[in-house]
Scaffold this motif. Structure first.
Motif, PDB file in Angstrom:
ATOM      1  N   LYS A 142     -29.807 -25.380 -20.611  1.00 11.90           N
ATOM      2  CA  LYS A 142     -30.692 -26.638 -20.310  1.00 11.90           C
ATOM      3  C   LYS A 142     -32.508 -25.635 -19.447  1.00 11.90           C
ATOM      4  CE  LYS A 142     -28.346 -30.966 -19.128  1.00 11.90           C
ATOM      5  NZ  LYS A 142     -28.423 -31.586 -19.238  1.00 11.90           N
ATOM      6  N   ASP A 160     -28.960 -27.892 -23.750  1.00 14.52           N
ATOM      7  CA  ASP A 160     -28.319 -28.448 -23.416  1.00 14.52           C
ATOM      8  C   ASP A 160     -26.872 -27.106 -23.495  1.00 14.52           C
ATOM      9  OD1 ASP A 160     -27.010 -30.261 -23.039  1.00 14.52           O
ATOM     10  OD2 ASP A 160     -26.173 -31.019 -24.929  1.00 14.52           O
ATOM     11  N   TRP A 161     -25.567 -28.564 -22.988  1.00 14.73           N
ATOM     12  CA  TRP A 161     -24.717 -26.845 -21.693  1.00 14.73           C
ATOM     13  C   TRP A 161     -23.847 -27.393 -23.123  1.00 14.73           C
ATOM     14  CZ3 TRP A 161     -27.191 -24.762 -18.376  1.00 14.73           C
ATOM     15  CH2 TRP A 161     -27.485 -25.416 -18.020  1.00 14.73           C
ATOM     16  N   GLY A 163     -20.491 -27.138 -25.061  1.00 11.34           N
ATOM     17  CA  GLY A 163     -18.686 -27.891 -24.753  1.00 11.34           C
ATOM     18  C   GLY A 163     -18.156 -29.017 -26.600  1.00 11.34           C
ATOM     19  N   ASP A 164     -17.152 -29.799 -25.996  1.00 10.87           N
ATOM     20  CA  ASP A 164     -17.237 -30.502 -26.903  1.00 10.87           C
ATOM     21  C   ASP A 164     -18.096 -31.548 -27.532  1.00 10.87           C
ATOM     22  OD1 ASP A 164     -14.574 -29.271 -26.168  1.00 10.87           O
ATOM     23  OD2 ASP A 164     -13.736 -31.173 -25.195  1.00 10.87           O
ATOM     24  N   ASP A 165     -18.893 -31.752 -26.927  1.00  7.67           N
ATOM     25  CA  ASP A 165     -19.959 -32.120 -28.049  1.00  7.67           C
ATOM     26  C   ASP A 165     -20.542 -31.776 -28.935  1.00  7.67           C
ATOM     27  OD1 ASP A 165     -19.842 -34.449 -26.493  1.00  7.67           O
ATOM     28  OD2 ASP A 165     -22.116 -33.790 -24.993  1.00  7.67           O
ATOM     29  N   TYR A 166     -20.611 -30.461 -29.472  1.00  7.70           N
ATOM     30  CA  TYR A 166     -20.687 -29.807 -30.202  1.00  7.70           C
ATOM     31  C   TYR A 166     -19.700 -29.113 -31.388  1.00  7.70           C
ATOM     32  CZ  TYR A 166     -25.079 -29.781 -27.822  1.00  7.70           C
ATOM     33  OH  TYR A 166     -26.315 -29.827 -27.574  1.00  7.70           O
ATOM     34  N   PRO A 167     -18.227 -29.829 -31.697  1.00  8.69           N
ATOM     35  CA  PRO A 167     -16.537 -29.487 -31.856  1.00  8.69           C
ATOM     36  C   PRO A 167     -16.855 -28.904 -33.332  1.00  8.69           C
ATOM     37  CG  PRO A 167     -17.341 -31.907 -32.686  1.00  8.69           C
ATOM     38  CD  PRO A 167     -18.113 -31.321 -31.449  1.00  8.69           C
ATOM     39  N   ASP A 168     -18.054 -28.575 -33.928  1.00  8.28           N
ATOM     40  CA  ASP A 168     -18.192 -27.899 -35.165  1.00  8.28           C
ATOM     41  C   ASP A 168     -18.633 -26.128 -35.276  1.00  8.28           C
ATOM     42  OD1 ASP A 168     -17.319 -29.909 -36.501  1.00  8.28           O
ATOM     43  OD2 ASP A 168     -19.419 -31.130 -36.806  1.00  8.28           O
ATOM     44  N   HIS A 196     -12.242 -25.443 -26.187  1.00  4.18           N
ATOM     45  CA  HIS A 196     -13.558 -25.916 -27.436  1.00  4.18           C
ATOM     46  C   HIS A 196     -12.459 -26.094 -28.562  1.00  4.18           C
ATOM     47  CE1 HIS A 196     -16.414 -25.809 -29.354  1.00  4.18           C
ATOM     48  NE2 HIS A 196     -17.243 -26.976 -29.081  1.00  4.18           N
TER      49      HIS A 196
END
Length: 396
Positions: A142, A160-161, A163-168, A196
């Motif tokens: 950030k 951004d941090w 994490g699982d918001d970026y699973p691909d 992850h």
């Protein structure tokens, strides 16, 4: 701010180790009202003097040898683009990064692979790693800012941090340098990375943190800063990684033993994190309170014998900010000098000390230069000579 004092733990302080959960703790020096963010400088002296502060209570776990701030309050911390801790303007540090990125590239054959850098800062390390290796890179932080240096093909950044918001994302290699020490629950953080969805059994992680043994043994006391809740020893870093489900591939020290690193892979067998015997380190902790006080007193006396307006600190990172906020009389020092142009023209939190470029010294009648990190002494002395300075040079 006054020099650190040995203060009994408060009820609000944490009473269990963030790595192993033990309550067999030792309490050492503590400080009130330290800057909450040493690396967030201010646009003017007034706002700098009003900067947010926190309490630092040095605490040692006898079981896993971890050192941490039992008084840490996560709500006092917020990382934005104003957080500036890049060291890549120093030739000494750049040489360290060159060696490290080449070693990692060769060891893990990163050419053509995907690298994720968690807590990438301004992106310098990731850019160099990908330029050397030919890897594709994605940095998360950030505090990242665009237009900081040359763009590298195949490298991009996300404000951004990770994490699982970026699973691909399916990284082959993950670097995470000088991040884990900022995390209040380091094992939980490491487990989150381990789980992850894009992390596979062959994903390699590189973690790098400050070395608590350097702080304790070599009295690197200016490294005790609020945003670092944790100070890992080799034993506690290994314990944290194993408790989080990693196998250790390699581990060691670097940058003049000021840093620890581990290279790990997800473990096929869950671990609980074995406790260890920290007897030798306990002795260092026993001596730390006295040694800390002695070092602060030495610099208090040094400054008392000199004109503070003819004295400068060289090093505007966390060490320099801690020095001016810890040593009585240091708040009156003329300036802090730093080669990072993004620090120059700003002001130190707490004291409001101005941060200037080395070139600014040409017009100053400076008698004393206090260097904050011995590893930079050679390049700083060379710069001082080039500026025509004949000041007394001391390492803090």
């Amino acid at each position: 701010m006054q020099a650190a004092e040995a203060i009994a733990p408060l009820d609000a302080e944490r009473d269990d180790c963030p790595v192993c959960g033990s309550r067999d703790l030792m309490h050492s020096v503590a400080s009130d009202a330290v800057p909450a963010l040493c690396n967030a400088l201010h646009p003017d002296a007034t706002s700098a003097r009003a900067a947010n502060t926190g309490r630092f209570a040095t605490t040692f776990c006898r079981h896993c040898t971890h050192v941490f701030n039992a008084a840490f309050d996560e709500d006092r911390i917020g990382y934005t683009q104003s957080y500036e801790n890049s060291l890549h303007y120093s030739p000494r540090f750049v040489a360290f990064v060159e060696d490290l990125t080449q070693r990692l590239s060769d060891t893990y054959a990163l050419a053509g692979k995907t690298v994720v850098d968690i807590g990438c800062g301004k992106g310098d390390f990731l850019k160099r790693l990908c330029a050397i290796s030919g890897a594709t890179g994605i940095g998360f932080d950030k505090s990242f800012e665009q237009n900081r240096g040359d763009d590298i093909p195949g490298v991009r950044f996300v404000n951004d941090w990770f994490g699982d918001d970026y699973p691909d994302l399916k990284p082959d290699f993950i670097s995470c340098r000088h991040v884990v020490e900022h995390i209040a629950e380091p094992v939980r953080f490491l487990r989150g990375l381990r789980s992850h969805p894009g992390v596979g059994p062959d994903t390699v992680f590189y973690f790098e943190v400050p070395n608590a043994l350097y702080t304790l043994r070599d009295l690197g006391i200016w490294d005790l800063i609020y945003e670092h809740v944790s100070y890992f020893t080799p034993l506690s870093l290994r314990a944290a990684c194993e408790a989080a489900g990693f196998d250790i591939l390699d581990a060691g020290t670097s940058f003049g033993e000021q840093y620890l690193y581990v290279e790990v892979k997800p473990s096929a067998t869950p671990r609980t994190g074995a406790l260890v015997d920290g007897g030798k380190i306990t002795t260092l902790v026993d001596d730390f309170d006295r040694s800390y006080r002695d070092k602060v007193a030495h610099w208090r006396n040094y400054l008392a014998e000199r004109d503070p307006q003819m004295t400068v600190i060289w090093g505007g990172g966390s060490k320099g900010i801690t020095f001016v906020n810890t040593v009585p009389g240091a708040e009156r020092i003329r300036a802090i000098i730093d080669v990072n142009p993004h620090k120059q023209g700003r002001f130190a939190p707490g004291t409001g000390t101005p941060v200037l470029s080395p070139e600014a010294l040409r017009d100053m009648p400076i008698q004393s230069i206090i260097i904050m990190n011995p590893l930079y002494r050679g390049e700083i002395e060379a710069s001082a000579r080039a500026l025509g300075l004949s000041a007394d040079v001391q390492v803090a």
